[in-house]
Design a protein around this motif. Structure first.
Motif, PDB file in Angstrom:
ATOM      1  N   HIS A   1       1.899   8.944  -6.358  1.00 26.38           N
ATOM      2  CA  HIS A   1       2.292  10.352  -6.172  1.00 26.38           C
ATOM      3  C   HIS A   1       3.400  10.743  -7.161  1.00 26.38           C
ATOM      4  O   HIS A   1       3.359  11.830  -7.750  1.00 26.38           O
ATOM      5  N   ALA A   2       4.379   9.866  -7.343  1.00 26.84           N
ATOM      6  CA  ALA A   2       5.452  10.143  -8.305  1.00 26.84           C
ATOM      7  C   ALA A   2       4.881  10.293  -9.716  1.00 26.84           C
ATOM      8  O   ALA A   2       5.295  11.182 -10.463  1.00 26.84           O
ATOM      9  N   ASP A   3       3.922   9.454 -10.069  1.00 25.67           N
ATOM     10  CA  ASP A   3       3.299   9.551 -11.395  1.00 25.67           C
ATOM     11  C   ASP A   3       2.525  10.857 -11.554  1.00 25.67           C
ATOM     12  O   ASP A   3       2.547  11.470 -12.629  1.00 25.67           O
ATOM     13  N   GLN A   4       1.857  11.301 -10.501  1.00 26.31           N
ATOM     14  CA  GLN A   4       1.144  12.589 -10.554  1.00 26.31           C
ATOM     15  C   GLN A   4       2.129  13.734 -10.753  1.00 26.31           C
ATOM     16  O   GLN A   4       1.879  14.648 -11.548  1.00 26.31           O
ATOM     17  N   MET A   5       3.241  13.680 -10.052  1.00 24.88           N
ATOM     18  CA  MET A   5       4.262  14.717 -10.204  1.00 24.88           C
ATOM     19  C   MET A   5       4.860  14.675 -11.608  1.00 24.88           C
ATOM     20  O   MET A   5       5.151  15.723 -12.198  1.00 24.88           O
ATOM     21  N   LEU A   6       5.039  13.486 -12.155  1.00 24.61           N
ATOM     22  CA  LEU A   6       5.550  13.361 -13.519  1.00 24.61           C
ATOM     23  C   LEU A   6       4.623  14.034 -14.526  1.00 24.61           C
ATOM     24  O   LEU A   6       5.089  14.717 -15.446  1.00 24.61           O
ATOM     25  N   LYS A   7       3.340  13.840 -14.348  1.00 24.48           N
ATOM     26  CA  LYS A   7       2.377  14.488 -15.244  1.00 24.48           C
ATOM     27  C   LYS A   7       2.503  16.003 -15.174  1.00 24.48           C
ATOM     28  O   LYS A   7       2.480  16.688 -16.199  1.00 24.48           O
ATOM     29  N   LYS A   8       2.646  16.535 -13.974  1.00 26.32           N
ATOM     30  CA  LYS A   8       2.795  17.987 -13.802  1.00 26.32           C
ATOM     31  C   LYS A   8       4.087  18.489 -14.452  1.00 26.32           C
ATOM     32  O   LYS A   8       4.094  19.527 -15.117  1.00 26.32           O
ATOM     33  N   LEU A   9       5.174  17.744 -14.250  1.00 26.39           N
ATOM     34  CA  LEU A   9       6.443  18.156 -14.849  1.00 26.39           C
ATOM     35  C   LEU A   9       6.392  18.082 -16.372  1.00 26.39           C
ATOM     36  O   LEU A   9       6.973  18.932 -17.050  1.00 26.39           O
ATOM     37  N   ASN A  10       5.721  17.081 -16.908  1.00 27.24           N
ATOM     38  CA  ASN A  10       5.596  16.986 -18.365  1.00 27.24           C
ATOM     39  C   ASN A  10       4.795  18.152 -18.931  1.00 27.24           C
ATOM     40  O   ASN A  10       5.116  18.662 -20.011  1.00 27.24           O
TER      41      ASN A  10
ATOM     42  N   GLN B   1       0.827  -1.214   0.000  1.00 30.24           N
ATOM     43  CA  GLN B   1       0.000   0.000   0.000  1.00 30.24           C
ATOM     44  C   GLN B   1       0.860   1.264   0.000  1.00 30.24           C
ATOM     45  O   GLN B   1       0.592   2.203  -0.735  1.00 30.24           O
ATOM     46  N   ILE B   2       1.908   1.248   0.809  1.00 34.24           N
ATOM     47  CA  ILE B   2       2.802   2.413   0.866  1.00 34.24           C
ATOM     48  C   ILE B   2       3.487   2.609  -0.485  1.00 34.24           C
ATOM     49  O   ILE B   2       3.542   3.722  -1.019  1.00 34.24           O
ATOM     50  N   GLY B   3       4.012   1.537  -1.034  1.00 35.24           N
ATOM     51  CA  GLY B   3       4.678   1.620  -2.334  1.00 35.24           C
ATOM     52  C   GLY B   3       3.740   2.074  -3.437  1.00 35.24           C
ATOM     53  O   GLY B   3       4.123   2.878  -4.295  1.00 35.24           O
ATOM     54  N   THR B   4       2.509   1.582  -3.407  1.00 31.50           N
ATOM     55  CA  THR B   4       1.516   1.989  -4.401  1.00 31.50           C
ATOM     56  C   THR B   4       1.215   3.479  -4.284  1.00 31.50           C
ATOM     57  O   THR B   4       1.154   4.196  -5.286  1.00 31.50           O
ATOM     58  N   ASP B   5       1.046   3.948  -3.053  1.00 30.72           N
ATOM     59  CA  ASP B   5       0.775   5.377  -2.835  1.00 30.72           C
ATOM     60  C   ASP B   5       1.953   6.240  -3.284  1.00 30.72           C
ATOM     61  O   ASP B   5       1.762   7.284  -3.916  1.00 30.72           O
ATOM     62  N   LEU B   6       3.169   5.802  -2.972  1.00 27.44           N
ATOM     63  CA  LEU B   6       4.347   6.558  -3.382  1.00 27.44           C
ATOM     64  C   LEU B   6       4.482   6.584  -4.908  1.00 27.44           C
ATOM     65  O   LEU B   6       4.780   7.629  -5.499  1.00 27.44           O
ATOM     66  N   ALA B   7       4.259   5.451  -5.542  1.00 34.54           N
ATOM     67  CA  ALA B   7       4.344   5.389  -7.006  1.00 34.54           C
ATOM     68  C   ALA B   7       3.266   6.267  -7.645  1.00 34.54           C
ATOM     69  O   ALA B   7       3.531   6.964  -8.623  1.00 34.54           O
TER      70      ALA B   7
END
Length: 135
Positions: free
Chosen positions: A43-52, A35-41
């Motif tokens: 969040h990282a994917d959401q940040m990637l979308k913003k950076l793109n 669950q922790i890893g899924t949440d972290l991944a």
């Protein structure tokens, strides 16, 4: 060392650190709760979308106008344009580095979850075999 050089070195260190963590996750040394890893991944994917999205905007910032025709104005235009896209410490290069770090983070989290899930499944299979053998 200038501030931009130290920031660049910091990003390179972050890339190296996450590459190391990714190797650890691939080898099963780094594990995360699912669950922790899924949440972290996530969040990282959401940040990637913003950076793109930011990257899409930033790519065109090197085409500046309104500085005039004086040589000094043209020099300023070129300098500001290279800060956006073209120099080592440009906004585009910083975004690319950040995207690389976040991509590594997401991959590492997903690998760490996978290894934990594999490990849990393997342990469950072994327990099942032991229980079947004791019957």
């Amino acid at each position: 060392m200038s501030e931009s050089q130290s920031e660049g070195a910091g990003m390179q260190a972050a890339v190296a650190r996450w590459q190391s963590l990714k190797k650890q996750a691939e080898g099963g040394e780094l594990r995360l709760d699912e669950q922790i890893g899924t949440d972290l991944a996530r969040h990282a994917d959401q940040m990637l979308k913003k950076l793109n999205k930011m990257m899409d905007i930033t790519v065109g910032l090197d085409r500046l106008s309104g500085f005039g025709t004086l040589m000094s104005a043209e020099a300023l235009r070129d300098k500001f344009g290279s800060k956006a896209n073209g120099s080592d410490d440009s906004a585009v290069n910083r975004l690319k580095q950040s995207i690389e770090v976040l991509t590594l983070m997401s991959e590492t989290y997903n690998l760490a979850i996978g290894k934990l899930t594999e490990s849990d499944q393997s342990a469950a299979d072994k327990l099942r075999q032991l229980n079947l053998g004791s019957s």
